[in-house]
Design an enzyme around this catalytic site. Sequence first.
Site, PDB file in Angstrom:
ATOM      1  N   GLY A 291      -1.464   2.485  -9.840  1.00 11.83           N
ATOM      2  CA  GLY A 291      -1.356   1.143  -9.265  1.00 11.83           C
ATOM      3  C   GLY A 291      -1.375   1.164  -7.746  1.00 11.83           C
TER       4      GLY A 291
ATOM      5  N   THR B  23      10.057  -1.807 -10.428  1.00 17.63           N
ATOM      6  CA  THR B  23       9.590  -0.929  -9.350  1.00 17.63           C
ATOM      7  C   THR B  23      10.600  -1.031  -8.214  1.00 17.63           C
ATOM      8  OG1 THR B  23       7.262  -1.106  -9.907  1.00 17.63           O
ATOM      9  CG2 THR B  23       7.757  -0.774  -7.577  1.00 17.63           C
TER      10      THR B  23
HETATM   11  N1  ASP Z   1       3.070  -2.491  -8.619  1.00 20.02           N
HETATM   12  C1  ASP Z   1       3.386  -1.601  -9.710  1.00 20.02           C
HETATM   13  C2  ASP Z   1       2.096  -1.086 -10.298  1.00 20.02           C
HETATM   14  O1  ASP Z   1       1.178  -1.849 -10.444  1.00 20.02           O
HETATM   15  C3  ASP Z   1       4.195  -2.210 -10.785  1.00 20.02           C
HETATM   16  C4  ASP Z   1       5.325  -3.129 -10.358  1.00 20.02           C
HETATM   17  O2  ASP Z   1       5.573  -3.311  -9.175  1.00 20.02           O
HETATM   18  O3  ASP Z   1       5.999  -3.694 -11.240  1.00 20.02           O
HETATM   19  O4  ASP Z   1       2.047   0.057 -10.677  1.00 20.02           O
END
Ligand code: ASP
Length: 308
Positions: A202, A172
């Site tokens: 998310g 991300t």
């Molecule tokens: N926070 C992101 C989600 O849950 C994923 C990530 O940061 O790796 O969609």
Amino acid sequence: MNAPIAIVIHGGSGRLYKEEMPPEKEEAYKSALTAAVQEGYAILKEGGTAVAAVEASIRMLEDSPLFNAGKGAVFSSDGLNELDAAIMDGKTMKAGSVAGTRTIRNPITAARAVMEQSEHVMLTGAGADGFAAASGLQIVDPSYFKIEERWEQIQQLKQQEQASGKQSKYGTVGAVALDRSGSLAAGTSTGGMLNKKWGRIGDTPVIGAGTYANQISAVSCTGYGEFFIRYTVARDIAALMEYKNLSVEEASREVLFNKVTRAGGAGGVITLDVKGNMAALHSTEGMFWASMIKDNPCQVNVCNMIIE
Ligand code: ASP
């Protein structure tokens, strides 16, 4: 006002196994992060806004296949790429986000358009795609997001499902910036969690969870999104700074380690305050991040993600 300028970006928290990270790939991550942080910094240096810097840095990372955002987004369990992004302007307290989009090349730009050109904060799915098209943003065929490495990742996961804990997770992207006028902004962009189901969204596009900025701080998160939503991580960090006068480091540490980690979640945060103080913390094995603070040399952190 002539505030110090600063920008911090992240390229996701998680872990990467050494065998998947030959030196050329490590170099590629370093140069992508360096180019993205420099892009945002150059905008700030020319007197541009924190919002513009955040958008520009994130767009570069979205265009790179290396990160789980834009071009390199992970696949859902249905074999789709469904992208989320958010941006917040701490000066105006305006925010915009898009969730579950499938055809917007740069979701962060769509989030900014929602913030600046609509009366809404959050648009989802086909509605967000339609809004982006109507706003003249760059629309792509969903196949644009189909990267072989990510496709193999989901096929492997499906074959092994639960069988092996040795699955790399990262990618991300996010940015927080402080401009010369003393304004802060935060943005985050992601393909979400690999193998996500049922239109799962998310923390990234949820204002106050994965992304938040006000006149005191700017926060962008990465990690296990469900925990970041339930613990309103980005807003909680900002609230501790606002109401309790905690430093960026103290506030970030308190929420990430004493709330999220204790509850069983893992991830990372980047936080910036109005004086250009920063924190980049992770409870996972590592986090890709880079910073350019005031006139200090560019810092890029890639090695901490790689484990033997
Ligand atoms: N926070 C992101 C989600 O849950 C994923 C990530 O940061 O790796 O969609």
